[in-house]
Design a protein around this motif. Structure first.
Motif, PDB file in Angstrom:
ATOM      1  N   GLN A  18       0.872  -0.812   0.047  1.00  0.00           N
ATOM      2  CA  GLN A  18       0.023  -0.401   0.295  1.00  0.00           C
ATOM      3  C   GLN A  18       0.663   0.818   0.261  1.00  0.00           C
ATOM      4  O   GLN A  18       0.331   2.091  -0.278  1.00  0.00           O
ATOM      5  CB  GLN A  18      -0.877  -0.065   1.333  1.00  0.00           C
ATOM      6  N   ASP A  21       0.544   4.794   3.780  1.00  0.00           N
ATOM      7  CA  ASP A  21       0.724   4.757   5.743  1.00  0.00           C
ATOM      8  C   ASP A  21       1.709   5.649   6.165  1.00  0.00           C
ATOM      9  O   ASP A  21       1.863   6.152   6.757  1.00  0.00           O
ATOM     10  CB  ASP A  21      -0.331   3.067   6.867  1.00  0.00           C
ATOM     11  N   SER A  66      -2.169   7.362  12.740  1.00  0.00           N
ATOM     12  CA  SER A  66      -2.836   5.428  12.143  1.00  0.00           C
ATOM     13  C   SER A  66      -3.093   4.557  12.734  1.00  0.00           C
ATOM     14  O   SER A  66      -3.427   3.506  12.118  1.00  0.00           O
ATOM     15  CB  SER A  66      -1.242   5.362  11.446  1.00  0.00           C
ATOM     16  N   GLU A  68      -6.381   3.954  14.260  1.00  0.00           N
ATOM     17  CA  GLU A  68      -7.499   3.268  13.651  1.00  0.00           C
ATOM     18  C   GLU A  68      -7.197   2.416  12.768  1.00  0.00           C
ATOM     19  O   GLU A  68      -8.523   1.567  12.716  1.00  0.00           O
ATOM     20  CB  GLU A  68      -8.288   4.633  13.064  1.00  0.00           C
ATOM     21  N   ARG A  69      -6.478   2.251  11.784  1.00  0.00           N
ATOM     22  CA  ARG A  69      -6.359   1.014  10.924  1.00  0.00           C
ATOM     23  C   ARG A  69      -5.762   0.198  11.467  1.00  0.00           C
ATOM     24  O   ARG A  69      -5.218  -0.981  10.145  1.00  0.00           O
ATOM     25  CB  ARG A  69      -5.845   1.563   9.490  1.00  0.00           C
ATOM     26  N   HIS A  72      -8.551  -2.652  11.761  1.00  0.00           N
ATOM     27  CA  HIS A  72      -9.742  -2.251  11.192  1.00  0.00           C
ATOM     28  C   HIS A  72      -9.610  -3.248   9.468  1.00  0.00           C
ATOM     29  O   HIS A  72     -10.741  -3.217   9.584  1.00  0.00           O
ATOM     30  CB  HIS A  72      -9.842  -0.633  10.737  1.00  0.00           C
ATOM     31  N   THR A  73      -9.187  -2.754   9.073  1.00  0.00           N
ATOM     32  CA  THR A  73      -9.049  -3.573   7.083  1.00  0.00           C
ATOM     33  C   THR A  73      -8.981  -4.987   7.340  1.00  0.00           C
ATOM     34  O   THR A  73      -9.608  -5.562   7.192  1.00  0.00           O
ATOM     35  CB  THR A  73      -7.187  -3.330   6.734  1.00  0.00           C
ATOM     36  N   GLU A  76     -12.719  -5.561   8.940  1.00  0.00           N
ATOM     37  CA  GLU A  76     -13.423  -5.735   7.679  1.00  0.00           C
ATOM     38  C   GLU A  76     -13.258  -6.168   6.865  1.00  0.00           C
ATOM     39  O   GLU A  76     -14.199  -7.432   6.562  1.00  0.00           O
ATOM     40  CB  GLU A  76     -12.873  -4.224   6.665  1.00  0.00           C
ATOM     41  N   HIS A 101       3.360  -2.349  13.438  1.00  0.00           N
ATOM     42  CA  HIS A 101       2.693  -0.946  13.220  1.00  0.00           C
ATOM     43  C   HIS A 101       3.811  -0.386  13.647  1.00  0.00           C
ATOM     44  O   HIS A 101       4.085   1.435  12.899  1.00  0.00           O
ATOM     45  CB  HIS A 101       1.415  -0.898  13.963  1.00  0.00           C
ATOM     46  N   ALA A 149      -7.208   0.833  19.281  1.00  0.00           N
ATOM     47  CA  ALA A 149      -8.038   0.252  18.673  1.00  0.00           C
ATOM     48  C   ALA A 149      -9.099  -0.602  19.078  1.00  0.00           C
ATOM     49  O   ALA A 149     -10.209  -0.908  17.946  1.00  0.00           O
ATOM     50  CB  ALA A 149      -6.499   0.614  17.806  1.00  0.00           C
TER      51      ALA A 149
END
Length: 221
Positions: A18, A21, A66, A68-69, A72-73, A76, A101, A149
């Motif tokens: 990606q 981030d 950074s 929150e993710r 999260h991914t 989902e 992270h 988170a």
């Protein structure tokens, strides 16, 4: 250890694919620090005096951006459920994701910090302590942030809620981190704030994976 390494490498590969981030966090860190000379003026003495606090506050907010993710991914796309059912304990999964992270966000901040310290005219006496304090403080921020988170996973307006939950918990890291750098600049012993910063890190390392794992189990139920 095999499961820990596999999850760590998986998150690092996803982050490299990606590629946004880490770049976004560093860019925010740089922009936030650069705005201060524009706001308070270019007076070198003023910038030198506020430099430790500015660098630490900008680093803290950059890490927050950074967090929150962090889960999260995976939540989902359903892979968090698979990770929860995998052989490593969920606490080990959390620890691997927190380390990934920190490598993606915290380490680039530490690399960028000396350049920004020069921009703020920070005395050279504080550079070593700034790096050492960030090495202890940024992983602590990631560990504490992992709990927040996990707790906001699946909730609406999670970013605002996350900030409200964890910013008060970041205060000791901010106080001891700034205190260590200011002590070094002022010629005073920085041992006490560094030891306290290390104690906060050790406490977070011992407790936060358990707290975050409990939050993830609650979100997956």
């Amino acid at each position: 250890m095999t499961g820990f390494r596999a999850i760590l490498m998986r998150d690092l590969r996803l982050a490299l694919r990606q590629g946004m981030d880490s770049a976004m966090v560093v860019m925010f860190f740089v922009i936030a620090v650069v705005l201060f000379p524009l706001g308070v003026g270019p007076e070198p003495n003023v910038l030198a005096r506020i430099a430790p606090g500015v660098l630490w506050v900008a680093a803290l907010l950059s890490v927050l951006l950074s967090l929150e993710r962090l889960f999260h991914t995976d939540f989902e796309d359903g892979s968090l459920e698979l990770l929860a059912l995998s052989p490593p304990a969920l606490e080990v999964v959390v620890l691997a994701k927190v380390l990934a992270h920190w490598l993606i966000t915290g380490l680039p901040l530490i690399i960028a910090a000396p350049v920004l310290a020069v921009l703020l005219n920070m005395p050279a006496d504080g550079f070593g302590l700034l790096l050492l304090a960030l090495l202890l403080g940024t992983p602590t921020l990631s560990l504490i942030g992992a709990v927040g988170a996990a707790l906001i996973l699946g909730s609406r307006r999670g970013g605002v809620l996350l900030a409200l939950l964890i910013l008060p918990l970041f205060i000791p890291v901010l106080i001891f981190g700034v205190g260590a750098v200011e002590a070094a600049i002022g010629g005073f012993p920085a041992r006490a704030p560094l030891l306290l910063l290390g104690a906060v890190f050790a406490g977070a390392l011992a407790l936060c994976p358990w707290g975050a794992a409990a939050g993830l189990r609650q979100a997956l139920e």
